[in-house]
Design a protein around this motif. Structure first.
Motif, PDB file in Angstrom:
ATOM      1  N   VAL A 253       0.854  -1.187   0.000  1.00  0.00           N
ATOM      2  CA  VAL A 253       0.000   0.000   0.000  1.00  0.00           C
ATOM      3  C   VAL A 253       0.885   1.230   0.000  1.00  0.00           C
ATOM      4  O   VAL A 253       2.076   1.164   0.315  1.00  0.00           O
ATOM      5  CB  VAL A 253      -0.940   0.041   1.228  1.00  0.00           C
ATOM      6  N   VAL A 254       0.304   2.364  -0.360  1.00  0.00           N
ATOM      7  CA  VAL A 254       0.986   3.646  -0.191  1.00  0.00           C
ATOM      8  C   VAL A 254       1.018   3.942   1.304  1.00  0.00           C
ATOM      9  O   VAL A 254      -0.021   4.084   1.943  1.00  0.00           O
ATOM     10  CB  VAL A 254       0.259   4.765  -0.955  1.00  0.00           C
ATOM     11  N   SER A 255       2.232   4.005   1.865  1.00  0.00           N
ATOM     12  CA  SER A 255       2.362   4.168   3.311  1.00  0.00           C
ATOM     13  C   SER A 255       2.352   5.620   3.738  1.00  0.00           C
ATOM     14  O   SER A 255       1.976   5.944   4.870  1.00  0.00           O
ATOM     15  CB  SER A 255       3.655   3.498   3.794  1.00  0.00           C
ATOM     16  N   GLY A 256       2.781   6.523   2.872  1.00  0.00           N
ATOM     17  CA  GLY A 256       2.824   7.933   3.223  1.00  0.00           C
ATOM     18  C   GLY A 256       3.838   8.650   2.364  1.00  0.00           C
ATOM     19  O   GLY A 256       4.341   8.120   1.373  1.00  0.00           O
ATOM     20  N   ALA A 257       4.136   9.889   2.756  1.00  0.00           N
ATOM     21  CA  ALA A 257       5.069  10.725   2.016  1.00  0.00           C
ATOM     22  C   ALA A 257       6.292  11.012   2.873  1.00  0.00           C
ATOM     23  O   ALA A 257       6.262  10.917   4.099  1.00  0.00           O
ATOM     24  CB  ALA A 257       4.400  12.029   1.585  1.00  0.00           C
ATOM     25  N   ALA A 258       7.389  11.374   2.208  1.00  0.00           N
ATOM     26  CA  ALA A 258       8.634  11.741   2.888  1.00  0.00           C
ATOM     27  C   ALA A 258       9.240  12.929   2.167  1.00  0.00           C
ATOM     28  O   ALA A 258       8.919  13.209   1.016  1.00  0.00           O
ATOM     29  CB  ALA A 258       9.610  10.560   2.910  1.00  0.00           C
ATOM     30  N   ALA A 259      10.149  13.612   2.872  1.00  0.00           N
ATOM     31  CA  ALA A 259      10.874  14.752   2.303  1.00  0.00           C
ATOM     32  C   ALA A 259       9.914  15.790   1.735  1.00  0.00           C
ATOM     33  O   ALA A 259      10.063  16.249   0.600  1.00  0.00           O
ATOM     34  CB  ALA A 259      11.861  14.279   1.237  1.00  0.00           C
ATOM     35  N   GLY A 260       8.911  16.167   2.537  1.00  0.00           N
ATOM     36  CA  GLY A 260       7.985  17.203   2.114  1.00  0.00           C
ATOM     37  C   GLY A 260       7.115  16.824   0.945  1.00  0.00           C
ATOM     38  O   GLY A 260       6.658  17.686   0.192  1.00  0.00           O
ATOM     39  N   GLY A 261       6.861  15.541   0.751  1.00  0.00           N
ATOM     40  CA  GLY A 261       6.011  15.089  -0.334  1.00  0.00           C
ATOM     41  C   GLY A 261       6.746  14.795  -1.613  1.00  0.00           C
ATOM     42  O   GLY A 261       6.140  14.343  -2.585  1.00  0.00           O
ATOM     43  N   VAL A 262       8.062  15.039  -1.663  1.00  0.00           N
ATOM     44  CA  VAL A 262       8.840  14.736  -2.866  1.00  0.00           C
ATOM     45  C   VAL A 262       8.900  13.226  -3.076  1.00  0.00           C
ATOM     46  O   VAL A 262       8.836  12.733  -4.202  1.00  0.00           O
ATOM     47  CB  VAL A 262      10.258  15.335  -2.774  1.00  0.00           C
ATOM     48  N   LEU A 263       9.032  12.481  -1.992  1.00  0.00           N
ATOM     49  CA  LEU A 263       9.131  11.029  -2.060  1.00  0.00           C
ATOM     50  C   LEU A 263       7.858  10.385  -1.515  1.00  0.00           C
ATOM     51  O   LEU A 263       7.173  10.953  -0.660  1.00  0.00           O
ATOM     52  CB  LEU A 263      10.330  10.532  -1.255  1.00  0.00           C
ATOM     53  N   THR A 264       7.582   9.197  -2.017  1.00  0.00           N
ATOM     54  CA  THR A 264       6.470   8.390  -1.527  1.00  0.00           C
ATOM     55  C   THR A 264       7.030   7.118  -0.916  1.00  0.00           C
ATOM     56  O   THR A 264       7.999   6.557  -1.424  1.00  0.00           O
ATOM     57  CB  THR A 264       5.518   8.032  -2.687  1.00  0.00           C
ATOM     58  N   LEU A 265       6.435   6.683   0.181  1.00  0.00           N
ATOM     59  CA  LEU A 265       6.827   5.432   0.828  1.00  0.00           C
ATOM     60  C   LEU A 265       5.746   4.383   0.603  1.00  0.00           C
ATOM     61  O   LEU A 265       4.549   4.677   0.698  1.00  0.00           O
ATOM     62  CB  LEU A 265       7.027   5.643   2.333  1.00  0.00           C
ATOM     63  N   PRO A 342       1.682  25.993 -15.342  1.00  0.00           N
ATOM     64  CA  PRO A 342       2.770  26.547 -14.535  1.00  0.00           C
ATOM     65  C   PRO A 342       3.206  25.673 -13.377  1.00  0.00           C
ATOM     66  O   PRO A 342       4.297  25.827 -12.867  1.00  0.00           O
ATOM     67  CB  PRO A 342       2.184  27.875 -14.019  1.00  0.00           C
ATOM     68  N   THR A 343       2.368  24.754 -12.937  1.00  0.00           N
ATOM     69  CA  THR A 343       2.741  23.881 -11.825  1.00  0.00           C
ATOM     70  C   THR A 343       2.521  22.439 -12.208  1.00  0.00           C
ATOM     71  O   THR A 343       1.696  22.121 -13.063  1.00  0.00           O
ATOM     72  CB  THR A 343       1.920  24.198 -10.553  1.00  0.00           C
ATOM     73  N   ALA A 344       3.262  21.559 -11.524  1.00  0.00           N
ATOM     74  CA  ALA A 344       3.108  20.127 -11.792  1.00  0.00           C
ATOM     75  C   ALA A 344       1.763  19.649 -11.276  1.00  0.00           C
ATOM     76  O   ALA A 344       1.173  20.248 -10.372  1.00  0.00           O
ATOM     77  CB  ALA A 344       4.236  19.356 -11.110  1.00  0.00           C
ATOM     78  N   PRO A 345       1.234  18.569 -11.831  1.00  0.00           N
ATOM     79  CA  PRO A 345      -0.007  18.008 -11.296  1.00  0.00           C
ATOM     80  C   PRO A 345       0.133  17.689  -9.815  1.00  0.00           C
ATOM     81  O   PRO A 345       1.215  17.348  -9.345  1.00  0.00           O
ATOM     82  CB  PRO A 345      -0.190  16.726 -12.123  1.00  0.00           C
ATOM     83  N   ALA A 346      -0.945  17.836  -9.090  1.00  0.00           N
ATOM     84  CA  ALA A 346      -0.897  17.666  -7.632  1.00  0.00           C
ATOM     85  C   ALA A 346      -0.493  16.247  -7.265  1.00  0.00           C
ATOM     86  O   ALA A 346      -0.807  15.291  -7.962  1.00  0.00           O
ATOM     87  CB  ALA A 346      -2.260  17.993  -7.024  1.00  0.00           C
ATOM     88  N   PHE A 347       0.195  16.142  -6.149  1.00  0.00           N
ATOM     89  CA  PHE A 347       0.525  14.828  -5.581  1.00  0.00           C
ATOM     90  C   PHE A 347      -0.715  14.302  -4.890  1.00  0.00           C
ATOM     91  O   PHE A 347      -1.130  14.812  -3.863  1.00  0.00           O
ATOM     92  CB  PHE A 347       1.679  14.979  -4.599  1.00  0.00           C
ATOM     93  N   ASP A 348      -1.365  13.313  -5.513  1.00  0.00           N
ATOM     94  CA  ASP A 348      -2.665  12.863  -5.018  1.00  0.00           C
ATOM     95  C   ASP A 348      -2.604  12.407  -3.575  1.00  0.00           C
ATOM     96  O   ASP A 348      -3.582  12.490  -2.850  1.00  0.00           O
ATOM     97  CB  ASP A 348      -3.186  11.719  -5.895  1.00  0.00           C
ATOM     98  N   GLY A 349      -1.451  11.886  -3.137  1.00  0.00           N
ATOM     99  CA  GLY A 349      -1.350  11.380  -1.777  1.00  0.00           C
ATOM    100  C   GLY A 349      -1.456  12.468  -0.731  1.00  0.00           C
ATOM    101  O   GLY A 349      -1.689  12.197   0.426  1.00  0.00           O
ATOM    102  N   ASP A 350      -1.275  13.745  -1.137  1.00  0.00           N
ATOM    103  CA  ASP A 350      -1.413  14.847  -0.193  1.00  0.00           C
ATOM    104  C   ASP A 350      -2.848  15.356  -0.105  1.00  0.00           C
ATOM    105  O   ASP A 350      -3.167  16.159   0.744  1.00  0.00           O
ATOM    106  CB  ASP A 350      -0.518  16.019  -0.621  1.00  0.00           C
TER     107      ASP A 350
END
Length: 595
Positions: A253-265, A342-350
């Motif tokens: 499963v997606v466990s969460g985010a790391a490094a301010g949302g740059v990485l996914t765990l 102008p911005t990247a698509p949102a990180f859905d996990g956030d």
């Protein structure tokens, strides 16, 4: 009509067929096919694009060390790159479209490690070349924190598996990639770099950046976002860089985010050699493109085995690649293409949690006491205005020290209402936030669920296993518990109230809840207590997927009585003096195991 299980099995099979193994000078990793569908009847690999991590080039001497040192531009000596090839499943590829594998006698720079063994009949090896290399600035900026906290090592990435001694990461040793030797500087440079390869390039055709940019632009709307925390995902890779294992699939499963949302765990378990593998959303309608790529397995950290995997969202990564290619085109005086958003698509996990995990951010808390920390779960409120009552583990607390409860961006002091004595089998403590602060209204209790667990039942472990003092000092940090999905692998109906699970649990998760997913919000079926450990001292081995929780039935009666009356005497019923239960929790016999 196919059953849900059949549909899932079919999707896993399709995902496995998308796996790739990339070889370069005795190194190997996995990769992601960006264009084309290998399930198509007429698909040919000619000219197809493959995304691979820059760590494939680690140790091959292709970086200009003088120009690439530090955090600036990476300079690659292209002529020094050894011959590249990609191994994939033949499937329905037409024979004439598959180039012959590199012969054992063909010279290539850095190819002195060993001759690759012959491939199985259902595999094909095609030649490839590097079209584009770029560095993701956001990942480069996050790497100092990642390397300092998670202690990534160059040993964990992309080595050929022809000899066991090439895999020091499988041993309980660590090399700190944040040190300043030449190897670690190369690791820092390559971890944030990615390569686009072209399969079976036509020698007389010169590939420009324009067609590559156009292909990536067409891909972007089709690349799925990273699903929310708790969503089911799987990886498709070649574990240990072994061609015979190509197409191996691992669920998690997606466990969460790391490094301010740059990485996914994710808790999907991968090995070295899986770097660059695709991470697929199992809830998506099709599995043509992954939602993320594996950056590195996190196999050893803070003295114990860790079962999480670091990933990058593919949509964000390709978005940045298109931006950089456009900048290069403009710098070269080429006609600019229409601008991207102008911005990247949102990180859905956030954005939101999976429905199974609704609201746990305000129910699962971090518990700090002196140099110790663990997790806790809010199970009720006392009096008016409602003081939160929190369950955690007694071993998290240091006597005569202040206790702080943290969640989100907030923290408040707490008092220890009751804790079990050292050595007792039921390792539990009760905390209460007594501060007169409006923040306490944000905390939401979860229900203690006394229904007996069933072997094979899916459960979710939640807590803060990767918390560190460095992240605590970050003024912008937002605490969100990591989650891991597993199953009940054992339950003993005796007085021990012991639940054995396969969730991925590390130090720091002690006291967190073992959740039973529900349609509205989860319930607490147990409190995470410990992992199994074999050996002691430097020889100790902790197994993250062999862990125990205290069944809620042993807790619910005394805690509810305390919530109703406020009498701490009710909590003394949590004591257990039974020697048989003590032996059960100590896993005795055999004496070689301990908790």
């Amino acid at each position: 009509m196919p059953s849900l299980a059949d549909s899932k099995r079919s999707k896993l099979d399709a995902v496995g067929r998308h796996a790739l193994l990339v070889r370069c000078g005795g190194r190997s990793c996995s990769g992601v096919l960006l264009d084309g569908d290998p399930d198509g009847l007429d698909w040919r690999p000619d000219g197809a694009l493959v995304l691979v991590p820059g760590m494939l080039l680690h140790g091959l001497g292709v970086l200009d060390s003088n120009k690439s040192a530090g955090g600036g531009k990476i300079v690659i000596r292209r002529r020094a790159i050894p011959a590249l090839s990609v191994v994939l499943r033949r499937g329905s590829i037409k024979p004439r479209a598959v180039s012959p594998p590199l012969s054992a006698g063909e010279p290539s720079v850095g190819a002195g490690l060993s001759t690759p063994p012959p491939l199985e009949d259902d595999l094909a090896e095609v030649q490839a070349r590097v079209l584009v290399a770029w560095r993701w600035p956001k990942l480069a900026a996050a790497l100092p924190q990642v390397l300092a906290e998670l202690r990534l090592s160059s040993d964990t990435v992309g080595l050929e598996s022809s000899a066991a001694e090439q895999w020091p990461s499988l041993q309980p040793t660590i090399r700190d990639a944040s040190t300043c030797d030449d190897s670690s500087r190369e690791v820092r440079a390559l971890l944030s770099m990615f390569l686009l390869l072209q399969l079976q390039p036509v020698p007389e055709q010169r590939a420009g950046l324009g067609p590559v940019t156009d292909t990536l632009r067409r891909l972007l709307p089709r690349v799925p976002g990273v699903p929310p925390r708790g969503a089911a995902v799987c990886t498709a890779s070649a574990p240990l860089g072994a061609p015979g294992l190509l197409g191996a699939v691992c669920q998690g499963v997606v466990s969460g985010a790391a490094a301010g949302g740059v990485l996914t765990l994710t808790d999907a378990r991968v090995t070295p050699g899986c770097e660059g593998a695709g991470v697929y959303n199992l809830a998506a309608a099709a599995a043509a493109l992954p939602c993320a790529v594996v950056l590195s397995p996190l196999t050893w950290w803070r003295g114990e085995a860790v079962g999480f995997t670091l990933c990058l969202g593919l949509r964000r990564l390709l978005f940045d690649a298109v931006l950089q290619l456009e900048l290069r085109a403009r710098a070269a005086g080429r006609r600019p293409r229409p601008a991207l958003p102008p911005t990247a698509p949102a990180f859905d996990g956030d954005a939101t949690d999976d429905v199974d995990l609704y609201g746990i951010d305000n129910s699962v808390v971090l518990v700090r006491c002196a140099h110790m920390w663990g997790s806790g779960v809010v199970v009720g409120k006392m009096g008016n205005p409602g003081r939160p009552v929190i369950l955690t583990c007694a071993h998290v607390l240091v006597e005569d020290r202040g206790v702080t409860v943290c969640w989100g961006e907030h923290s408040l002091p707490a008092v220890v209402v009751w804790r079990s004595a050292d050595g007792e089998p039921f390792d539990v403590a009760v905390l209460e936030i007594v501060a007169d602060n409006p923040l306490v209204h944000e905390l939401r209790p979860l229900t203690l669920d006394c229904r007996p667990p069933r072997v094979g039942e899916p459960v979710i472990a939640a807590g803060f296993p990767l918390f560190s003092e460095r992240s605590a000092a970050d003024p912008g940090r937002v605490l969100r518990p990591l989650v891991s999905r597993g199953e009940v692998s054992g339950w003993w109906t005796s007085a021990s109230s012991q639940i054995l699970t396969t969730c991925n649990v590390q130090s720091g998760a002690s006291g967190g809840p073992l959740l039973r997913p529900g349609p509205d919000k989860p319930t607490v079926v147990g409190v995470l207590v410990c992992n199994a450990q074999v050996g002691s001292g430097k020889d100790a081995v902790v197994y993250p997927h062999v862990n125990f929780a205290l069944w809620a039935d042993a807790i619910e009666g005394p805690v509810n009585s305390y919530l109703k009356s406020g009498d701490k005497e009710h909590l003394t019923q949590l004591q257990c003096k039974s020697k048989a239960v003590h032996r059960q929790w100590k896993l005795q016999p055999p004496s070689m195991c301990k908790l």
